[in-house]
Write an enzyme that holds these catalytic residues in place. Sequence first.
Site, PDB file in Angstrom:
ATOM      1  N   SER A 146      66.832  49.901  11.854  1.00  0.00           N
ATOM      2  CA  SER A 146      66.132  50.701  10.857  1.00  0.00           C
ATOM      3  C   SER A 146      66.761  52.100  10.827  1.00  0.00           C
ATOM      4  O   SER A 146      66.878  52.748  11.870  1.00  0.00           O
ATOM      5  CB  SER A 146      64.650  50.761  11.271  1.00  0.00           C
ATOM      6  N   LYS A 174      65.082  53.541   5.095  1.00  0.00           N
ATOM      7  CA  LYS A 174      63.838  54.188   4.669  1.00  0.00           C
ATOM      8  C   LYS A 174      64.084  54.854   3.311  1.00  0.00           C
ATOM      9  O   LYS A 174      65.137  55.482   3.102  1.00  0.00           O
ATOM     10  CB  LYS A 174      63.419  55.238   5.698  1.00  0.00           C
ATOM     11  N   ASP A 249      53.513  45.876   5.515  1.00  0.00           N
ATOM     12  CA  ASP A 249      53.484  46.409   6.883  1.00  0.00           C
ATOM     13  C   ASP A 249      52.100  47.037   7.063  1.00  0.00           C
ATOM     14  O   ASP A 249      51.137  46.357   7.443  1.00  0.00           O
ATOM     15  CB  ASP A 249      54.637  47.413   7.049  1.00  0.00           C
ATOM     16  N   LYS A 273      53.489  43.760  13.296  1.00  0.00           N
ATOM     17  CA  LYS A 273      53.573  44.691  14.423  1.00  0.00           C
ATOM     18  C   LYS A 273      52.387  44.445  15.346  1.00  0.00           C
ATOM     19  O   LYS A 273      51.228  44.642  14.924  1.00  0.00           O
ATOM     20  CB  LYS A 273      53.515  46.143  13.936  1.00  0.00           C
TER      21      LYS A 273
HETATM   22  O1  OSB Z   1      57.426  51.452   8.890  1.00  0.00           O
HETATM   23  O2  OSB Z   1      58.348  50.019  10.135  1.00  0.00           O
HETATM   24  C1  OSB Z   1      57.941  51.169   9.965  1.00  0.00           C
HETATM   25  C2  OSB Z   1      58.774  53.287  13.021  1.00  0.00           C
HETATM   26  C3  OSB Z   1      57.651  54.075  13.110  1.00  0.00           C
HETATM   27  C4  OSB Z   1      56.669  53.959  12.161  1.00  0.00           C
HETATM   28  C5  OSB Z   1      56.809  53.031  11.130  1.00  0.00           C
HETATM   29  C6  OSB Z   1      57.917  52.224  11.045  1.00  0.00           C
HETATM   30  C7  OSB Z   1      58.940  52.377  11.990  1.00  0.00           C
HETATM   31  C8  OSB Z   1      60.197  51.639  11.947  1.00  0.00           C
HETATM   32  C9  OSB Z   1      60.921  51.520  13.256  1.00  0.00           C
HETATM   33  O3  OSB Z   1      60.713  51.268  10.920  1.00  0.00           O
HETATM   34  C10 OSB Z   1      61.552  50.235  13.559  1.00  0.00           C
HETATM   35  C11 OSB Z   1      61.984  50.200  15.010  1.00  0.00           C
HETATM   36  O4  OSB Z   1      61.135  50.296  15.921  1.00  0.00           O
HETATM   37  O5  OSB Z   1      63.194  50.103  15.225  1.00  0.00           O
HETATM   38 MG    MG Z   2      57.420  49.683   7.720  1.00  0.00          MG
END
Ligand code: OSB
Ligand code: MG
Length: 383
Positions: A146, A174, A249, A273
């Site tokens: 990511s 992102k 998500d 998650k």
């Molecule tokens: O939206 O998936 C998300 C990290 C913190 C908060 C939200 C998100 C994320 C990530 C991290 O995208 C992914 C990872 O842990 O490598």
């Molecule tokens: Mg996300």
Amino acid sequence: MTPITIERIDLHPIALPFVEILRTSFGQDPFKAGVIVQVTTTDGVVGWGEASVEMNPGYGAETVGTTQHVLKNFLIPTLVGKTLNDATEVPALVRSVRGNHHTKAGLEAAIWDAAAKTNHMRLVDYFASFLPAEHRSRGQAVVGVSIGIQPSVEDTLAIIRKRVGQGYQRIKLKIEPGWDIALAEGVRAEFPDTMLMLDANSAYTLVDAEHLKQLDRFNLIMIEQPLRDDDIYEHSKLQPQLKTPICLDESIKSANDLRLAIELGAIGVLNLKPARVGGFSECLEIYRICVEHLLPLWVGGMLETGIGRAANVSFASLPGITLPSDISATDRYFDPDITEPPFVLNPDSTLTVPSGEGIGVEVIPERLAEATQRWAELNPYVD
Ligand code: OSB
Ligand code: MG
């Protein structure tokens, strides 16, 4: 299964500096904040879990402060002294406390680890013991990386080159309004075939549907959480307008949320998650629903330390996880982590499930103490 009796639960609030900061549409943190939960059983077995919150309540409502408050005052008193036949008994015991999913997930994870260790099993084999026989671990989790919002497309391309060179076969970027179409265009010009997806972290509204439709031409494997963090209904109105599958998500906080999203046609892919849904028992229920509905599924991340990462890699190695998970090698996040050994990316874009009992990684006491000390120095809140 041998039951466990919980003798004590200790908390370790931490701050760990990031190797690479992840800027999202809701902000960025310079440190991984969280609360490490340590469960000790009357047999002297120690289980570790991670309440993976952030410094600011930007992704979810919980923080290091709320996690400690809820654990100390409500959840720990409920659990200490209890005997559990297995870790799936935890949700019924914590149900009297509403919400606080990241907190509950950290507590439950420590109990899963302690129960697996008590039964001399890898955590993933313990998970699989609650699933039909064909759902054994594949031994590896297929993963991606990511990448946060950068100052320019050229900066983003430099990071993608590095990550693709390291062997990551799936890239997540992102996005936010003003950082979307031109970004996808720039990336596709150099990487026409790479598995690519975008994560908006709730930065758009239904009014942006026409704008978001322009993303359909980039052959994205999905767009993650375009609309509000608490919404399912409007996503059901957006999905039919897009060719790109919507991955939810933030919106899916329970198995029931998922059932509703499927029923309404609001979801094409699920980012699962463990922190967001309140723990691995709920994850197993969600996993079963995805298998039943043939809904593509992967494990998301909250930039976890090695404690949360080891548990997530274990879950992500189950065969119902059908797309690359948001779990990268240790060196993408921390140097050093609070656990050993580090997770290292295999050439086929996988991470290997540790072979030891429970989470299968060792917590290094001095590094945990240092991270706790750092939190104490940084902590802007009064406990
Ligand atoms: O939206 O998936 C998300 C990290 C913190 C908060 C939200 C998100 C994320 C990530 C991290 O995208 C992914 C990872 O842990 O490598
Ligand atoms: Mg996300």
